[in-house]
Scaffold this motif. Structure first.
Motif: not given
Ligand SMILES: NC(=O)c1ccc[n+]([C@@H]2O[C@H](COP(=O)([O-])OP(=O)(O)OC[C@H]3O[C@@H](n4cnc5c(N)ncnc54)[C@H](O)[C@@H]3O)[C@@H](O)[C@H]2O)c1
Length: 380
Positions: A37-56
């Protein structure tokens, strides 16, 4: 535990989550990071992509009703720590939270009490008590190597903000510029205060000390402007313990030296230990010991049992120390009989110490411990 693995939701997916928390969780096969979870969608997408986490999700509250999530890990900037922790505990989740849970120890204690009533585990981001060298030193102290503790010296010093153009992240523009605001002793001092209490094994009795602002103006991250920032960027404290032992604490982020800049020294009736957690020349930790009949300090090898599998002192300290922290939390969640370490109760003690330090500086006087403050009305 929900299934065979502990399901973790990380709230706040910024720099520290990506350097320490998420890699730490992913190192232990008993845990899985299932949501970010992050209020900043770009930070969220970058972290999810980097660590392979599907739910954002942008709003962490969407995760709280999910019975498939066991742990909420709070790694946002400081301000929301308390509310997110309270919400997660109220929803029945175990909580790991970055320090401070709250800048008022009474609020941190309330969160600890809520967790205790609900039978939930909590842990603070006291990164450095999980350093292999610090844990080894604690084992030596418990085995009697040091004897009766006489004097503890704790330093947390680095030069991260010695340059005024390094953007200041946590700054309250509404703060009174005529009064120095607590900064280094909370942001940097908390972990060494935690280690002081842990190693001393005695009740704190009284404290005194001073804060200074050495670099008067700085660039503030949110505005990009050079701004007068009357903040504590260096401080020194003395503490007396019920046992008769003495301690000193010194924290600063304008003192030349590399990160993390921790040094913990304990001198006792039989021997002494000195642990340095300073990233220098590819090594992030050393421990030196001496005895009263062999007073020259010699470096000791840290036994493998204090490391995660395959871990070593050449790893990034963020990853190494956080791997140990997370593994310890998983052990605590899985074993209700295991004694908690570094939990919100300990966080409240550390926060109360910081609050007492600040009071001593404001009053220019020794302050007795525990603080005798009135209980705050019910927290939300
Ligand atoms: N224990 C340690 O050694 C250590 C070291 C570094 C940082 N920290 C702590 O970690 C925390 C995060 O620091 P950082 O450097 O990663 O900061 P950061 O600004 O890089 O990341 C914080 C993230 O939290 C997000 N956020 C803010 N409010 C939110 C909310 N309500 N819900 C969801 N997301 C929210 C922000 O958008 C940001 O992406 C701070 O509290 C900091 O003090 C601890």
């Amino acid at each position: 535990m929900t299934a065979d693995r502990i399901a973790v939701a990380v709230v706040g997916a910024g720099r520290w989550a990506q350097m320490a928390h998420i890699p730490g969780w992913q190192r232990d096969p008993r845990a899985e990071v299932v949501a970010l979870a992050d209020v900043d969608s770009s930070v969220l997408a970058a972290a999810a992509g980097r660590f392979g986490v599907r739910r954002m999700v942008l709003d962490y509250r969407e995760l709280l009703d999910d019975p498939g999530i066991d742990v909420v890990d709070v790694v946002t900037g400081n301000q929301p720590h308390y509310q997110i922790s309270i919400d997660a505990l109220s929803a029945g989740k175990h909580v790991l939270c970055e320090k401070p849970v709250h800048t008022d120890y009474r609020m941190t204690r309330k969160a600890a009490e809520l967790a205790a009533r609900a039978g939930l585990r909590t842990k603070l981001g006291f990164t450095f008590r999980y350093a292999p060298a610090i844990r080894y030193a604690k084992e030596l102290i418990d085995s009697g190597f040091v004897g009766e503790p006489y004097i503890f010296n704790g330093f947390e010093q680095n030069s991260q903000w010695i340059d005024p153009s390094t953007p200041l992240r946590q700054f309250d523009p509404a703060a009174d510029p005529g009064e120095i605001a607590v900064s280094s002793i909370e942001g940097y001092g908390a972990p060494i205060i935690d280690i002081m209490h842990w190693w001393m094994g005695s009740d704190l009795a009284s404290v005194v000390g001073a804060m200074r602002n050495f670099v008067p103006s700085r660039i503030v991250r949110d505005t990009g402007l050079m701004t007068r920032a009357n903040i504590d960027d260096g401080d020194m404290w003395i503490a007396e313990f019920g046992s008769g032992a003495l301690a000193s604490i010194q924290s600063s982020y304008v003192t030349v030296g590399n990160y993390p800049g921790i040094e913990a020294r304990l001198y006792g009736s039989q021997g002494a230990v000195i642990v340095r957690l300073v990233d220098e020349f590819g090594c992030c930790q050393t421990i030196k010991t001496a005895r009263k009949d062999a007073v020259e300090f010699t470096e000791a090898e840290i036994p493998a049992r204090f490391f995660p599998p395959g871990g070593h002192s050449g790893e990034n300290w963020e990853f190494l120390f956080y791997s140990n922290l997370v593994t310890d939390f998983i052990d605590e969640i899985g074993d209700p009989g295991r004694v908690a370490q570094g939990d919100f109760t300990q966080g409240a003690l550390v926060q109360e110490t910081i609050n007492a330090f600040e009071e001593s500086f404001r009053r220019r006087a020794w302050v007795d411990f525990p603080l005798d403050a009135p209980v705050i009305a019910a927290a939300s």
